[in-house]
Design a protein around this motif. Structure first.
Motif, PDB file in Angstrom:
ATOM      1  N   TYR A 173       1.029  -1.308  -0.108  1.00  0.00           N
ATOM      2  CA  TYR A 173       0.111  -0.018  -0.005  1.00  0.00           C
ATOM      3  C   TYR A 173       0.899   1.182   0.077  1.00  0.00           C
ATOM      4  O   TYR A 173       1.786   1.347   0.664  1.00  0.00           O
ATOM      5  N   ARG A 182      -2.050   0.524  -4.554  1.00  0.00           N
ATOM      6  CA  ARG A 182      -1.452  -0.970  -4.413  1.00  0.00           C
ATOM      7  C   ARG A 182      -0.457  -0.675  -5.372  1.00  0.00           C
ATOM      8  O   ARG A 182      -0.321  -0.378  -6.733  1.00  0.00           O
ATOM      9  N   ASP A 197      -6.572   1.738  -5.138  1.00  0.00           N
ATOM     10  CA  ASP A 197      -7.335   0.808  -4.315  1.00  0.00           C
ATOM     11  C   ASP A 197      -8.826   1.226  -4.299  1.00  0.00           C
ATOM     12  O   ASP A 197      -9.667   0.299  -4.198  1.00  0.00           O
TER      13      ASP A 197
END
Length: 382
Positions: A173, A182, A197
């Motif tokens: 992340y 990501r 994300d």
């Protein structure tokens, strides 16, 4: 003036004596503080925090670029390095010694990231053992972060080495300003490929009239005489400054996205099939099907016919189905989406969109371990 009479405490009442004594004490404390400050400054200097020094570097570089536009003109995108020594020589900054402790020697530069007319600035301050900036790519690809089995970051040695995250539970992340991504891949140049994300709301891959099918079945060509609906959507999002500010855009490295078609039976997951045809240069896009396959650790993941590709695959963990850029060879109206597994779908149906982009990995890392609750954080883009 009769000072002797003025300070003759014998002629004063107790209240007056107390007030004068208190005033003298306060004056003494003030004088002592001034002496301490002068001595401290003489010994240690008027040192600024490293964060403030970096801010001075950035402000100075901005002024420098405004007055020397030729330094960053001439290319569509890229990185220009401005040395602190040049900023000092031309009067945009004081000498570094004016900002630091006397026993600390600093040097550095400011990287100017450019994408068309959008710019951002990343300070690279090096003060030896006292302080040194951290590069995001270097931080992510530290030796202790590399794995050879199970979930994590893999180093691929074939050709120019690059890195790819694989598995279901991966600490990949990254937060840029307030947006969570990501990290999919770090290429041989240190550039970082990101998968948003969050999703854009559902829409059809394409819903144009298909002459072959004789109804609005959609046409599975990403671009051509007219762009597909998915390309229109991607361009619309990229041009929305609330979603992509000029500062963030400056970090983006435009890419030719892979838009080649594949059949259900194709088992080449290297990208050769999808990348046999590429789009025009674009700032953002979404994934090609092979990128979904490569994220899986399942040894039985060969093609869209093998449902095991959703095993041990963080890209299969999303609850909402989302589009890929990959179209199907089996018909002019079929494309691929990810609904846990990779499936063919009519282009005129609806799915969501996860944006994919590549950024310059030379941004400054300031914290985080890559988990959802503690994502990698970069210095705010300015």
């Amino acid at each position: 003036m009769d000072f002797k009479r003025m300070f003759d405490f014998s002629n004063m009442d107790d209240k007056t004596k107390g007030m004068i004594k208190m005033a003298l004490i306060l004056i003494g404390i003030f004088v002592a503080f001034i002496l301490f400050f002068v001595i401290y400054k003489a010994i240690f200097g008027s040192a600024l925090s490293y964060d403030k020094i970096e801010n001075i570097m950035v402000r100075s570089a901005k002024q420098y670029v405004n007055n020397h536009p030729e330094k960053v003109e001439g290319s569509i995108y890229g990185t220009v390095e401005i040395k602190v020594s040049d900023l000092i020589a031309e009067g945009y900054m004081k000498d570094m010694s004016k900002y630091t402790k006397k026993d600390v020697m600093c040097s550095g530069s400011v990287l100017v990231f450019k994408n068309l007319d959008d710019y951002s600035y990343s300070p690279k301050l090096d003060c030896g053992e006292a302080y040194k900036y951290k590069n995001l790519t270097d931080e992510i690809t530290k030796e202790e972060n590399i794995v050879t089995t199970d979930n994590g970051l893999y180093k691929i040695e074939s050709g120019e080495p690059y890195y790819i995250f694989r598995g279901e539970n991966v600490d990949n992340y990254l937060k840029i300003n307030n947006t969570l991504y990501r990290i999919m891949k770090i290429d041989e140049n240190g550039n970082i490929r990101l998968f948003s994300d969050d999703v854009e709301k559902s829409f059809p891959w394409d819903n144009r009239y298909n002459v072959e099918k004789k109804y609005d079945a959609g046409i599975n060509e990403f671009e051509g005489t007219q762009a597909s609906r998915i390309k229109d959507k991607i361009l619309s999002v990229y041009n929305d400054e609330e979603k992509f500010s000029k500062d963030v855009k400056s970090l983006i490295i435009p890419q030719e996205f892979c838009i080649g078609k594949r059949t259900k039976q194709d088992i080449d997951n290297t990208g050769n099939i999808e990348c046999s045809k590429k789009s025009e240069l674009m700032g953002i896009g979404t994934i090609a099907l092979y990128e979904y396959f490569q994220a899986s650790l399942d040894p039985n993941c060969f093609s869209s016919l093998t449902k095991s590709c959703k095993n041990y695959n963080y890209l299969a963990n999303y609850s909402k189905s989302y589009w890929t850029l990959t179209a199907a060879m089996e018909g002019t109206e079929y494309v691929y989406k990810v609904n846990k597994s990779a499936v063919q779908s009519k282009a005129a149906t609806y799915a969501y969109l996860h944006l994919v982009l590549t950024i310059n990995g030379n941004v400054n890392y300031i914290g985080g371990t890559g988990t959802l609750n503690d994502p990698y954080i970069v210095k705010p883009i300015v």
